[in-house]
Write a protein that holds these residues in place. Structure first.
Motif, PDB file in Angstrom:
ATOM      1  N   LYS A 140       0.864  -1.182   0.000  1.00 10.40           N
ATOM      2  CA  LYS A 140       0.000   0.000   0.000  1.00 10.40           C
ATOM      3  C   LYS A 140       0.897   1.227   0.000  1.00 10.40           C
ATOM      4  O   LYS A 140       1.848   1.312   0.761  1.00 10.40           O
ATOM      5  N   SER A 141       0.608   2.180  -0.875  1.00  7.30           N
ATOM      6  CA  SER A 141       1.468   3.351  -0.994  1.00  7.30           C
ATOM      7  C   SER A 141       1.507   4.142   0.297  1.00  7.30           C
ATOM      8  O   SER A 141       0.534   4.189   1.047  1.00  7.30           O
ATOM      9  N   LYS A 142       2.649   4.778   0.558  1.00 10.09           N
ATOM     10  CA  LYS A 142       2.743   5.683   1.699  1.00 10.09           C
ATOM     11  C   LYS A 142       2.065   7.022   1.410  1.00 10.09           C
ATOM     12  O   LYS A 142       1.661   7.722   2.327  1.00 10.09           O
ATOM     13  N   ASP A 143       1.949   7.360   0.125  1.00 12.08           N
ATOM     14  CA  ASP A 143       1.305   8.608  -0.266  1.00 12.08           C
ATOM     15  C   ASP A 143      -0.196   8.417  -0.403  1.00 12.08           C
ATOM     16  O   ASP A 143      -0.681   7.322  -0.714  1.00 12.08           O
ATOM     17  N   GLU A 144      -0.933   9.502  -0.201  1.00 15.05           N
ATOM     18  CA  GLU A 144      -2.372   9.524  -0.402  1.00 15.05           C
ATOM     19  C   GLU A 144      -2.695  10.320  -1.667  1.00 15.05           C
ATOM     20  O   GLU A 144      -1.975  11.248  -2.029  1.00 15.05           O
ATOM     21  N   PHE A 145      -3.821   9.970  -2.310  1.00 19.88           N
ATOM     22  CA  PHE A 145      -4.191  10.604  -3.563  1.00 19.88           C
ATOM     23  C   PHE A 145      -5.663  10.998  -3.531  1.00 19.88           C
ATOM     24  O   PHE A 145      -6.494  10.305  -2.950  1.00 19.88           O
ATOM     25  N   PRO A 146      -5.992  12.115  -4.185  1.00 18.51           N
ATOM     26  CA  PRO A 146      -7.388  12.565  -4.208  1.00 18.51           C
ATOM     27  C   PRO A 146      -8.174  11.871  -5.305  1.00 18.51           C
ATOM     28  O   PRO A 146      -7.618  11.224  -6.198  1.00 18.51           O
ATOM     29  N   ILE A 147      -9.487  12.022  -5.240  1.00 15.42           N
ATOM     30  CA  ILE A 147     -10.338  11.522  -6.312  1.00 15.42           C
ATOM     31  C   ILE A 147      -9.943  12.214  -7.613  1.00 15.42           C
ATOM     32  O   ILE A 147      -9.303  13.261  -7.595  1.00 15.42           O
ATOM     33  N   ASN A 148     -10.325  11.625  -8.738  1.00 13.16           N
ATOM     34  CA  ASN A 148      -9.857  12.014 -10.077  1.00 13.16           C
ATOM     35  C   ASN A 148      -8.411  11.560 -10.277  1.00 13.16           C
ATOM     36  O   ASN A 148      -7.550  12.309 -10.720  1.00 13.16           O
ATOM     37  N   SER A 149      -8.183  10.304  -9.912  1.00 16.99           N
ATOM     38  CA  SER A 149      -6.880   9.663 -10.085  1.00 16.99           C
ATOM     39  C   SER A 149      -7.077   8.294 -10.726  1.00 16.99           C
ATOM     40  O   SER A 149      -8.136   7.665 -10.576  1.00 16.99           O
ATOM     41  N   MET A 150      -6.042   7.828 -11.418  1.00 16.65           N
ATOM     42  CA  MET A 150      -6.026   6.463 -11.936  1.00 16.65           C
ATOM     43  C   MET A 150      -4.759   5.765 -11.474  1.00 16.65           C
ATOM     44  O   MET A 150      -3.668   6.325 -11.552  1.00 16.65           O
ATOM     45  N   PHE A 151      -4.919   4.522 -10.982  1.00 22.93           N
ATOM     46  CA  PHE A 151      -3.802   3.699 -10.528  1.00 22.93           C
ATOM     47  C   PHE A 151      -3.557   2.617 -11.572  1.00 22.93           C
ATOM     48  O   PHE A 151      -4.422   1.778 -11.830  1.00 22.93           O
ATOM     49  N   VAL A 152      -2.375   2.649 -12.191  1.00 23.81           N
ATOM     50  CA  VAL A 152      -2.033   1.744 -13.286  1.00 23.81           C
ATOM     51  C   VAL A 152      -0.892   0.835 -12.850  1.00 23.81           C
ATOM     52  O   VAL A 152       0.110   1.306 -12.296  1.00 23.81           O
ATOM     53  N   VAL A 153      -1.034  -0.461 -13.125  1.00 24.13           N
ATOM     54  CA  VAL A 153      -0.004  -1.447 -12.795  1.00 24.13           C
ATOM     55  C   VAL A 153       0.236  -2.334 -14.010  1.00 24.13           C
ATOM     56  O   VAL A 153      -0.718  -2.846 -14.617  1.00 24.13           O
ATOM     57  N   ARG A 154       1.496  -2.493 -14.390  1.00 22.34           N
ATOM     58  CA  ARG A 154       1.853  -3.501 -15.394  1.00 22.34           C
ATOM     59  C   ARG A 154       2.208  -4.768 -14.637  1.00 22.34           C
ATOM     60  O   ARG A 154       3.138  -4.779 -13.827  1.00 22.34           O
TER      61      ARG A 154
END
Length: 642
Positions: A166-180
């Motif tokens: 789990k990331s240490k950073d936080e992100f607001p709505i209107n975000s996309m999390f992409v994983v290869r």
């Protein structure tokens, strides 16, 4: 075909660019976009791959006089296919902006950089996940990082195998999390592990969740796990679509989380293509999607039926980007310019600060994930010689490689310490700050890359002046006693700090840093305005025999801003004969604003009947960080003691 002189871009690695093309980016959502990541898709129909280097090392982008950050996700010259993400500073609502792509320079070095392009990026180039992630395993779960791949492993015959990050950073709505990622089954059960990817609550991941969950062989069953604690709802729409990827093959999954009509919505993308079967929108009656800040999360799990579905998920890279549902569209103008003999192409030039001997120039860094070795070298080449980095009890050892890289490039690094904004009393804040300081001292005694000093951010004393400012001085005395005489101490002085207390701070601190900007205010930007704003405070410092650094705010493009270079030079020239002047520091105002604007208001101490302003308050402490500091190992106070 139009012609123009060959362009010489900043940070080039030498040579000239022989070709350029304009790219039009159209905004479709109706909202102005800032620092939005836009994909540039190249193929045989719109780009001649033979004119660029074999891996696109010479690709560059500009918008006006600003050179843009970018990351090459894919470049296959043989197939003539490439995907490049460009961070565009501004796209006006329902309008367009034009950027220029340069190529055709055999001497250029690769500047593709995911860290500076995205809101979050990790290519797992190290040997552990702990720099950017919080790690969790149970029931025999394991994690391994090597050769640029992170593996989340569930290797045992067990009903509760879990391996997650789990990331240490936080992100607001209107975000996309992409994983290869890719999936591998190692057990006799061909279903292999369950993979969950998405957003979770920062405090407790089971409290709020937006997770795309894939199961079965070739991941043919995809579902949502949705929990909104505030609305007290849970929703698990199942078997909505399938990924259908053969085991071992690489693919990307993107989980998009956005706001529309004041309600949360979600979507899923496979290899950059939206799967409409996974579209889901909250309603006022069924508000399934949380909208508060979240962390990104991915895990491998076993099934609960104790079958031998062991295996792992491999992660090549992961990033978070900005997202709006009606994304910008890209149009290649289709008129390549061959640069030869005509007009000069104006391009940005790196600032080149040349401080006099003993003068400090510094930059604040709030999150080291945005600064790899190349970024640190760029800062050094721009003339900066000191870095101040945000530090707390949990991240000190994670900063060791960053500190070493800075030292290898002849830059000093200082640890910024501020309070825990959740603490409610002066005593709590003092304990927290002193605990962080003790951890830094312990780190310095064991690490090969010790911090060169510490920075304390003071409360501006705008409430109960006598009480708050007196507490500041008492805390600084404790800090000095803990740090001893081997560690330099700097103290941030907000613009509102009272003059009468500056001399008291000067008796304890090696250096006082005078901020010239405040959150939400019109901040001075010219030499005369800045000098006027610090004149009286500089006088107090001068009279007490102290040393001072003047902090200014800049924008994110300061490295290619001639005005910044001129301003810093003018300030240094003005104070050239002032014994109290030790140099300048710069803070990126957008970063300062992001930290300061989310800080909590000071907590009142109802038991004491006072204003309850602690020695460090949430807002002022975080705001104080933005006056990033260059600290020299000044021996003024220690010489007095000797």
């Amino acid at each position: 075909m139009q012609t123009c002189a060959a362009a010489t871009l900043a940070y080039s690695g030498g040579g000239e660019w022989n070709y350029s093309e304009d790219i039009i980016i159209n905004e479709n959502s109706g909202s102005s976009l800032t620092n939005y990541q836009v994909p540039i898709i190249l193929n045989s129909s719109n780009f001649d791959f033979s004119l660029a280097q074999s891996a696109g090392e010479d690709i560059r982008f500009t918008a006006g006089d600003t050179q843009l950050k970018y990351w090459i996700e894919e470049w296959d010259a043989n197939k003539e296919e490439a995907t490049i993400w460009v961070k565009v500073p501004s796209i006006p609502a329902a309008s367009s902006t034009t950027i220029t792509m340069y190529y055709g320079n055999p001497e250029a070095s690769d500047l593709s950089n995911g860290v500076t392009t995205f809101e979050f990026f990790d290519s797992f180039s190290g040997t552990s996940v702990f720099s950017n992630w919080e790690s969790f395993t149970t029931g025999g779960g394991e994690q391994k990082v090597g050769s640029g791949v992170c593996k989340l492993i569930v290797p045992k015959f067990h009903p509760e195998d879990v391996s997650s990050i789990k990331s240490k950073d936080e992100f607001p709505i209107n975000s996309m999390f992409v994983v290869r990622r890719s999936k591998t089954t190692t057990g006799t059960d061909s279903r292999g592990p369950v993979i969950s990817q998405g957003f979770v609550d920062p405090q407790k991941e089971t409290k709020n969740q937006i997770l795309a969950v894939s199961e079965l062989q070739n991941e043919t069953k995809i579902s949502w796990t949705l929990i909104n604690d505030k609305a007290d709802v849970r929703y698990y729409p199942s078997d909505l679509t399938d990924i259908n990827v053969v085991e071992g093959d690489w693919y990307t999954i993107g989980v998009a989380w956005y706001m529309e009509d004041k309600l949360g919505k979600i979507a899923m993308y496979k290899d950059g293509v939206r799967d409409s079967k996974m579209d889901l929108a909250s309603t006022e009656e069924n508000n399934y999607v949380p909208v508060g800040d979240m962390m990104v999360y991915i895990s491998a799990n076993s099934y609960s039926d104790v079958s031998d579905n062991t295996g792992y998920v491999s992660i090549d890279y992961a990033y978070v980007r900005n997202f709006v549902p009606d994304e910008p569209t890209v149009t290649m103008k289709g008129s390549m310019q061959e640069n030869n003999e005509a007009a000069t192409v104006e391009t940005p030039a790196r600032i080149n600060i040349t401080p006099a001997s003993g003068i400090m120039t510094a930059i604040s860094i709030f999150n080291t994930t945005d600064y790899d070795e190349n970024a640190i070298i760029e800062l050094k080449n721009s003339g900066l010689n000191t870095i101040m980095v945000l530090t707390n009890e949990d991240n000190i050892w994670n900063l060791e490689r960053f500190v070493k890289t800075a030292h290898d490039n002849d830059m000093q690094v200082y640890a910024m310490i501020f309070n825990d904004p959740n603490s409610a009393t002066n005593e709590d804040n003092s304990i927290f700050v002193k605990n962080v300081l003790q951890e830094i001292i312990d780190y310095n005694s064991k690490s090969l890359s010790a911090f060169d000093g510490v920075d304390i951010a003071l409360d501006p004393c705008t409430g109960d002046l006598d009480n708050a400012c007196a507490l500041n001085l008492l805390l600084l005395e404790d800090v000095r006693q803990i740090a001893g005489n081997e560690l330099a101490i700097a103290v941030d002085i907000p613009a509102s700090y009272t003059l009468s207390d500056i001399s008291g701070v000067s008796e304890t601190a090696d250096l006082i840093i005078l901020q010239t900007y405040e959150l939400g205010e019109t901040n001075p930007e010219t030499k005369s305005d800045i000098i006027d704003s610090v004149a009286s405070r500089m006088g107090e410092i001068r009279a007490s025999g102290g040393k001072a650094l003047i902090g200014i705010s800049v924008n994110k493009d300061f490295q290619t801003d001639a005005n910044v270079q001129s301003l810093l030079s003018e300030i240094e020239d003005y104070y050239a004969d002032d014994s109290a002047f030790m140099g300048t520091s710069i803070a990126v105002y957008e970063d300062y604003e992001a930290y300061a604007s989310v800080a909590a208001a000071p907590v009142e101490d109802n038991n004491s009947g006072s204003s309850g302003i602690p020695g460090f308050t949430g807002l002022s402490a975080i705001a104080g960080l933005a006056g990033v500091i260059a600290i020299s190992l000044i021996q003024k106070r220690r010489s007095k003691e000797k």
